[in-house]
Design a protein around this motif. Structure first.
Motif, PDB file in Angstrom:
ATOM      1  N   ASP A 296       3.192  -0.804   9.886  1.00 46.10           N
ATOM      2  CA  ASP A 296       3.624   0.576  10.102  1.00 46.10           C
ATOM      3  C   ASP A 296       2.742   1.586   9.385  1.00 46.10           C
ATOM      4  OD1 ASP A 296       5.762  -0.349  11.603  1.00 46.10           O
ATOM      5  OD2 ASP A 296       7.065  -0.537   9.839  1.00 46.10           O
ATOM      6  N   VAL A 297       1.540   1.191   9.020  1.00 44.32           N
ATOM      7  CA  VAL A 297       0.640   2.062   8.261  1.00 44.32           C
ATOM      8  C   VAL A 297       0.043   3.121   9.178  1.00 44.32           C
ATOM      9  CG1 VAL A 297      -1.473   2.121   6.865  1.00 44.32           C
ATOM     10  CG2 VAL A 297       0.099   0.196   6.686  1.00 44.32           C
ATOM     11  N   ASP A 298      -0.100   4.332   8.657  1.00 46.44           N
ATOM     12  CA  ASP A 298      -0.782   5.395   9.389  1.00 46.44           C
ATOM     13  C   ASP A 298      -2.240   4.999   9.572  1.00 46.44           C
ATOM     14  OD1 ASP A 298      -1.823   7.669  10.461  1.00 46.44           O
ATOM     15  OD2 ASP A 298      -1.189   9.012   8.854  1.00 46.44           O
ATOM     16  N   PRO A 299      -2.757   4.935  10.811  1.00 52.73           N
ATOM     17  CA  PRO A 299      -4.152   4.514  11.008  1.00 52.73           C
ATOM     18  C   PRO A 299      -5.153   5.371  10.250  1.00 52.73           C
ATOM     19  CG  PRO A 299      -2.970   4.562  13.097  1.00 52.73           C
ATOM     20  CD  PRO A 299      -2.064   5.168  12.087  1.00 52.73           C
ATOM     21  N   VAL A 300      -4.829   6.636  10.004  1.00 51.77           N
ATOM     22  CA  VAL A 300      -5.761   7.495   9.265  1.00 51.77           C
ATOM     23  C   VAL A 300      -5.982   6.963   7.856  1.00 51.77           C
ATOM     24  CG1 VAL A 300      -6.148   9.830   8.396  1.00 51.77           C
ATOM     25  CG2 VAL A 300      -5.108   9.496  10.645  1.00 51.77           C
ATOM     26  N   LEU A 301      -4.937   6.404   7.240  1.00 53.02           N
ATOM     27  CA  LEU A 301      -5.061   5.898   5.870  1.00 53.02           C
ATOM     28  C   LEU A 301      -5.975   4.684   5.790  1.00 53.02           C
ATOM     29  CD1 LEU A 301      -1.321   6.156   4.732  1.00 53.02           C
ATOM     30  CD2 LEU A 301      -3.184   7.745   4.256  1.00 53.02           C
ATOM     31  N   LEU A 302      -6.051   3.910   6.877  1.00 54.80           N
ATOM     32  CA  LEU A 302      -6.864   2.697   6.839  1.00 54.80           C
ATOM     33  C   LEU A 302      -8.335   2.989   6.587  1.00 54.80           C
ATOM     34  CD1 LEU A 302      -5.335   0.730   9.845  1.00 54.80           C
ATOM     35  CD2 LEU A 302      -4.975   0.303   7.417  1.00 54.80           C
ATOM     36  N   PHE A 303      -8.794   4.174   6.969  1.00 56.00           N
ATOM     37  CA  PHE A 303     -10.217   4.495   6.858  1.00 56.00           C
ATOM     38  C   PHE A 303     -10.529   5.332   5.627  1.00 56.00           C
ATOM     39  CE2 PHE A 303      -9.202   3.783  11.307  1.00 56.00           C
ATOM     40  CZ  PHE A 303     -10.175   2.864  11.669  1.00 56.00           C
ATOM     41  N   LYS A 304      -9.590   5.397   4.686  1.00 53.88           N
ATOM     42  CA  LYS A 304      -9.846   6.069   3.423  1.00 53.88           C
ATOM     43  C   LYS A 304     -10.405   5.085   2.417  1.00 53.88           C
ATOM     44  CE  LYS A 304      -6.454   9.785   3.861  1.00 53.88           C
ATOM     45  NZ  LYS A 304      -7.501  10.827   3.863  1.00 53.88           N
ATOM     46  N   ARG A 305     -11.156   5.605   1.463  1.00 52.26           N
ATOM     47  CA  ARG A 305     -11.776   4.751   0.447  1.00 52.26           C
ATOM     48  C   ARG A 305     -10.711   4.036  -0.377  1.00 52.26           C
ATOM     49  NH1 ARG A 305     -16.347   8.833  -2.120  1.00 52.26           N
ATOM     50  NH2 ARG A 305     -17.617   9.062  -0.271  1.00 52.26           N
ATOM     51  N   PHE A 306     -10.935   2.747  -0.570  1.00 55.65           N
ATOM     52  CA  PHE A 306     -10.122   1.901  -1.438  1.00 55.65           C
ATOM     53  C   PHE A 306      -8.688   1.722  -0.946  1.00 55.65           C
ATOM     54  CE2 PHE A 306     -13.288   3.848  -4.312  1.00 55.65           C
ATOM     55  CZ  PHE A 306     -13.936   2.692  -4.714  1.00 55.65           C
ATOM     56  N   TYR A 307      -8.387   2.154   0.271  1.00 49.15           N
ATOM     57  CA  TYR A 307      -7.023   1.968   0.749  1.00 49.15           C
ATOM     58  C   TYR A 307      -6.824   0.523   1.177  1.00 49.15           C
ATOM     59  CZ  TYR A 307      -2.736   2.218   3.383  1.00 49.15           C
ATOM     60  OH  TYR A 307      -1.464   1.995   3.842  1.00 49.15           O
ATOM     61  N   ARG A 308      -5.651  -0.029   0.824  1.00 50.53           N
ATOM     62  CA  ARG A 308      -5.282  -1.375   1.255  1.00 50.53           C
ATOM     63  C   ARG A 308      -3.856  -1.346   1.764  1.00 50.53           C
ATOM     64  NH1 ARG A 308      -7.659  -2.763  -3.830  1.00 50.53           N
ATOM     65  NH2 ARG A 308      -9.637  -3.848  -3.617  1.00 50.53           N
ATOM     66  N   GLY A 309      -3.660  -1.856   2.966  1.00 54.62           N
ATOM     67  CA  GLY A 309      -2.302  -1.947   3.471  1.00 54.62           C
ATOM     68  C   GLY A 309      -1.518  -3.040   2.780  1.00 54.62           C
ATOM     69  N   ASP A 310      -2.196  -4.095   2.355  1.00 55.66           N
ATOM     70  CA  ASP A 310      -1.564  -5.204   1.636  1.00 55.66           C
ATOM     71  C   ASP A 310      -2.472  -5.541   0.478  1.00 55.66           C
ATOM     72  OD1 ASP A 310      -0.530  -7.553   0.674  1.00 55.66           O
ATOM     73  OD2 ASP A 310      -0.044  -8.353   2.654  1.00 55.66           O
ATOM     74  N   LEU A 311      -2.112  -5.127  -0.737  1.00 53.59           N
ATOM     75  CA  LEU A 311      -2.984  -5.273  -1.892  1.00 53.59           C
ATOM     76  C   LEU A 311      -3.295  -6.736  -2.186  1.00 53.59           C
ATOM     77  CD1 LEU A 311      -1.443  -2.606  -4.288  1.00 53.59           C
ATOM     78  CD2 LEU A 311      -3.587  -2.467  -3.026  1.00 53.59           C
ATOM     79  N   ASN A 316      -7.214 -11.140  -2.336  1.00 55.21           N
ATOM     80  CA  ASN A 316      -7.514 -12.540  -2.106  1.00 55.21           C
ATOM     81  C   ASN A 316      -8.665 -12.719  -1.137  1.00 55.21           C
ATOM     82  OD1 ASN A 316      -5.443 -13.252  -3.833  1.00 55.21           O
ATOM     83  ND2 ASN A 316      -3.907 -13.408  -2.186  1.00 55.21           N
ATOM     84  N   SER A 317      -8.823 -11.779  -0.220  1.00 56.40           N
ATOM     85  CA  SER A 317      -9.911 -11.876   0.756  1.00 56.40           C
ATOM     86  C   SER A 317     -11.196 -11.274   0.233  1.00 56.40           C
ATOM     87  CB  SER A 317      -9.512 -11.176   2.057  1.00 56.40           C
ATOM     88  OG  SER A 317      -9.289  -9.807   1.826  1.00 56.40           O
ATOM     89  N   GLY A 318     -11.173 -10.688  -0.949  1.00 56.90           N
ATOM     90  CA  GLY A 318     -12.396 -10.154  -1.537  1.00 56.90           C
ATOM     91  C   GLY A 318     -12.709  -8.741  -1.124  1.00 56.90           C
ATOM     92  N   GLY A 319     -11.806  -8.080  -0.368  1.00 59.19           N
ATOM     93  CA  GLY A 319     -12.090  -6.721   0.079  1.00 59.19           C
ATOM     94  C   GLY A 319     -11.885  -5.709  -1.021  1.00 59.19           C
ATOM     95  N   ALA A 320     -12.672  -4.635  -0.971  1.00 67.14           N
ATOM     96  CA  ALA A 320     -12.542  -3.560  -1.953  1.00 67.14           C
ATOM     97  C   ALA A 320     -12.026  -2.279  -1.325  1.00 67.14           C
ATOM     98  CB  ALA A 320     -13.898  -3.299  -2.617  1.00 67.14           C
ATOM     99  N   GLY A 321     -11.674  -2.331  -0.034  1.00 67.14           N
ATOM    100  CA  GLY A 321     -11.157  -1.135   0.607  1.00 67.14           C
ATOM    101  C   GLY A 321     -12.228  -0.141   0.989  1.00 67.14           C
ATOM    102  N   LEU A 322     -13.482  -0.605   1.158  1.00 68.79           N
ATOM    103  CA  LEU A 322     -14.573   0.296   1.511  1.00 68.79           C
ATOM    104  C   LEU A 322     -15.119   0.046   2.909  1.00 68.79           C
ATOM    105  CD1 LEU A 322     -16.655   0.381  -1.806  1.00 68.79           C
ATOM    106  CD2 LEU A 322     -15.318   2.235  -0.822  1.00 68.79           C
ATOM    107  N   GLY A 323     -14.866  -1.139   3.464  1.00 68.85           N
ATOM    108  CA  GLY A 323     -15.467  -1.494   4.749  1.00 68.85           C
ATOM    109  C   GLY A 323     -15.104  -0.546   5.871  1.00 68.85           C
TER     110      GLY A 323
END
Length: 358
Positions: A296-311, A316-323
């Motif tokens: 249910d996350v706002d798609p706009v938030l997904l493309f913000k720096r360091f945002y994670r829908g599931d921390l 665990n996957s190594g993501g930093a929220g920048l991709g």
């Protein structure tokens, strides 16, 4: 020696005099004109029409009457400007309820009021933009500090444990592996920040040319195939899209980020598809997976720096929220747009839309 104050006055320094108000100017001018007109009429009546000289005594009451009339006229003329000055002072003091709307009393005052109102709106908008920019900068600094603190703490902690001379070799190798993994994570985070900063600068250090999106998608599949095989994820390309004007390296980077993100968020044995299409003079590149979707996350938030829908999942996957933030900057650099949504049959869909070349 006593320091000179900013308010120190000197004997020869001229004092600043306040200019007279419009009310005073109009009153003085109207009285002067009335007095001169009365005197001229009295002189004409005496010397031309042989009226008695006592007519000169009439000038004084006429001038007094004209003076009071000029005060009344000056009051009505200066009142709209006085009211406008009061509004400006109240607005300056922080009263947000002040509206600089035309009153219909005087055209010039209405035009000045509208100009001040427009200036006030632009000024408030600029102030809001600066506040938002400062908040984003503060958030960015705190996020970067948070992201760097975790791997640095792991590196320093494991390095201290390795100082134990009685540590078994297998345990030492395990700690070395942790340090190397965290150092690699720091390297990826730094490279991601640099790539995002270069994209934000808006000065392309690359050449643009006509690109066949399917060729770029095939290169991405070849690049990520080993990662997909380790997780038993099937990669495929479907459809076709018109050519676009872009840079192949930058477009490949954006598509790699989307496909790699999909691979990390699907279960073992899942599928990731790159779907190409052309809609209304636009080329659309969609990356669809059969994972759990974006929720249910706002798609706009997904493309913000360091945002994670599931921390926890992202760490665990190594993501930093920048991709995804890098994807957004690259796509917008090519006059495109990017969005995300949940597929009706399940999974997430990330779409990049670019102007098509015919």
């Amino acid at each position: 020696m006593m320091p000179r104050s900013a308010n120190t006055t000197y004997p020869n320094q001229p004092k600043e005099e306040k200019p007279m108000r419009l009310f005073t100017h109009i009153s003085f001018l109207a009285t002067l004109l009335a007095f001169l007109a009365s005197a001229a009429m009295a002189l004409v009546a005496i010397f031309v029409f042989d009226c008695p000289r006592t007519l000169l005594l009439v000038i004084i009451p006429i001038a007094c009457i004209c003076y009071f009339l000029s005060l009344l006229i000056a009051h009505f003329i200066s009142r709209p400007l006085t009211e406008l000055v009061r509004k400006v002072q109240s607005s300056k003091a922080g009263d947000a309820s002040i509206a600089f709307a035309p009153t219909g009393v005087m055209r010039e005052v209405d035009e000045l009021s509208e100009s001040i109102g427009e200036f006030n709106r632009v000024y408030k908008a600029r102030v809001d933009e600066l506040k938002a920019l400062n908040e984003r900068q503060d958030t960015f600094v705190s996020d970067v500090a948070h992201e760097f603190r975790t791997p640095l703490t792991a590196i320093s902690g494991n390095a201290e444990l390795m100082l134990d001379p009685d540590m078994p070799l297998s345990t030492r190798e395990h700690f070395c592996e942790i340090i190397l993994n965290e150092a690699d994570r720091l390297k990826k985070l730094t490279n991601g920040l640099l790539a995002l900063q270069h994209a934000k600068e808006g000065v392309p250090a690359y050449t643009l040319r006509r690109l066949n999106i399917e060729d770029v998608a095939k290169d991405v599949i070849d690049t990520l195939e080993p990662i997909a095989q380790d997780k038993n994820v099937e990669l495929s390309i479907e459809g076709a899209a018109p050519d676009i004007l872009a840079n192949d390296d930058r477009l490949k980077q954006a598509l790699i980020n989307l496909v790699d993100n999909a691979i990390r968020h699907v279960e073992e044995g899942g599928h990731v598809r790159i779907m190409l299409s052309g809609i209304n003079d636009s080329s659309v590149v969609a990356v669809k997976d059969d994972g759990c979707g974006i929720g249910d996350v706002d798609p706009v938030l997904l493309f913000k720096r360091f945002y994670r829908g599931d921390l926890s999942r992202a760490r665990n996957s190594g993501g930093a929220g920048l991709g995804l933030a890098i994807v957004k900057e690259i796509v917008e650099d090519f006059d495109g747009s990017v969005t995300a949504f949940n597929a009706p049959e399940g999974g997430a869909v990330f779409t990049m839309t670019f102007p098509a070349m015919h």
